[in-house]
Design a protein around this motif. Structure first.
Motif, PDB file in Angstrom:
ATOM      1  N   UNK A  87      -4.726   2.528   8.300  1.00  0.00           N
ATOM      2  CA  UNK A  87      -4.265   3.111   9.551  1.00  0.00           C
ATOM      3  C   UNK A  87      -3.220   2.256  10.266  1.00  0.00           C
ATOM      4  N   UNK A  88      -2.975   1.039   9.787  1.00  0.00           N
ATOM      5  CA  UNK A  88      -1.920   0.217  10.381  1.00  0.00           C
ATOM      6  C   UNK A  88      -0.637   0.390   9.575  1.00  0.00           C
ATOM      7  N   UNK A  89       0.476   0.104  10.206  1.00  0.00           N
ATOM      8  CA  UNK A  89       1.755   0.260   9.507  1.00  0.00           C
ATOM      9  C   UNK A  89       1.853  -0.726   8.342  1.00  0.00           C
ATOM     10  N   UNK A  90       1.317  -1.928   8.483  1.00  0.00           N
ATOM     11  CA  UNK A  90       1.347  -2.892   7.371  1.00  0.00           C
ATOM     12  C   UNK A  90       0.577  -2.372   6.161  1.00  0.00           C
ATOM     13  N   UNK A  91      -0.578  -1.802   6.412  1.00  0.00           N
ATOM     14  CA  UNK A  91      -1.369  -1.265   5.308  1.00  0.00           C
ATOM     15  C   UNK A  91      -0.658  -0.081   4.653  1.00  0.00           C
ATOM     16  N   UNK A  92      -0.007   0.743   5.463  1.00  0.00           N
ATOM     17  CA  UNK A  92       0.747   1.874   4.905  1.00  0.00           C
ATOM     18  C   UNK A  92       1.919   1.381   4.076  1.00  0.00           C
ATOM     19  N   UNK A  93       2.641   0.367   4.566  1.00  0.00           N
ATOM     20  CA  UNK A  93       3.759  -0.190   3.798  1.00  0.00           C
ATOM     21  C   UNK A  93       3.267  -0.771   2.476  1.00  0.00           C
ATOM     22  N   UNK A  94       2.097  -1.399   2.527  1.00  0.00           N
ATOM     23  CA  UNK A  94       1.520  -1.967   1.310  1.00  0.00           C
ATOM     24  C   UNK A  94       1.291  -0.864   0.275  1.00  0.00           C
ATOM     25  N   UNK A  95       0.701   0.233   0.710  1.00  0.00           N
ATOM     26  CA  UNK A  95       0.442   1.354  -0.205  1.00  0.00           C
ATOM     27  C   UNK A  95       1.750   1.932  -0.725  1.00  0.00           C
ATOM     28  N   UNK A  96       2.735   2.105   0.164  1.00  0.00           N
ATOM     29  CA  UNK A  96       4.035   2.629  -0.283  1.00  0.00           C
ATOM     30  C   UNK A  96       4.682   1.701  -1.302  1.00  0.00           C
ATOM     31  N   UNK A  97       4.571   0.399  -1.073  1.00  0.00           N
ATOM     32  CA  UNK A  97       5.122  -0.556  -2.042  1.00  0.00           C
ATOM     33  C   UNK A  97       4.457  -0.392  -3.401  1.00  0.00           C
ATOM     34  N   UNK A  98       3.142  -0.238  -3.411  1.00  0.00           N
ATOM     35  CA  UNK A  98       2.437  -0.062  -4.684  1.00  0.00           C
ATOM     36  C   UNK A  98       2.778   1.277  -5.339  1.00  0.00           C
TER      37      UNK A  98
END
Length: 128
Positions: free
Chosen positions: A63-74
């Motif tokens: 739910x945080x932008x960092x976690x979302x960016x992490x998923x998008x990177x993967x």
């Protein structure tokens, strides 16, 4: 976002099994040893990150932008890295190597490294 991470992780896992079997049986006849190793590298990285995406979905709310960016990177990194390797090896085996995919592989790898860095940051951030 959790559903996306887990669903794409499962899709990547299914495709990794299919591509692995395809590489082990159908491509063995038309690929050189080096091409087969490259193809297998794409399959391995795809499977590693499929499992990772599923685990991230179970362990984070995303739910945080960092976690979302992490998923998008993967997600994007796995697609660019593995699928560019598939395209490069298959096209090379046909005698028409798609050189435009050459720079795509390291870009995908860079996104994977960034995803792992963001994951590390998530773990370290819990203690500081």
């Amino acid at each position: 976002m959790v559903l996306i991470a887990q669903s794409v992780g499962a899709l990547f896992g299914i495709l990794a099994v299919i591509f692995g079997a395809f590489g082990a049986h159908a491509l063995k006849k038309s690929f050189s040893e080096e091409q087969l190793k490259s193809f297998e590298t794409g399959v391995k990285y795809q499977m590693y990150h499929a499992i990772l995406l599923i685990m991230v979905g179970f362990n984070f709310n995303l739910d945080t932008s960092q976690q979302k960016y992490m998923v998008y990177c993967f997600l994007i990194g796995t697609f660019l890295f593995s699928f560019s390797i598939y395209g490069l090896t298959i096209s090379a085996s046909k005698g028409r190597k798609w050189n435009f995919l050459g720079p795509v592989t390291p870009l995908g790898g860079l996104l994977l490294v960034m995803g792992w860095g963001l994951l590390l940051y998530q773990f370290i951030g819990r203690y500081f």
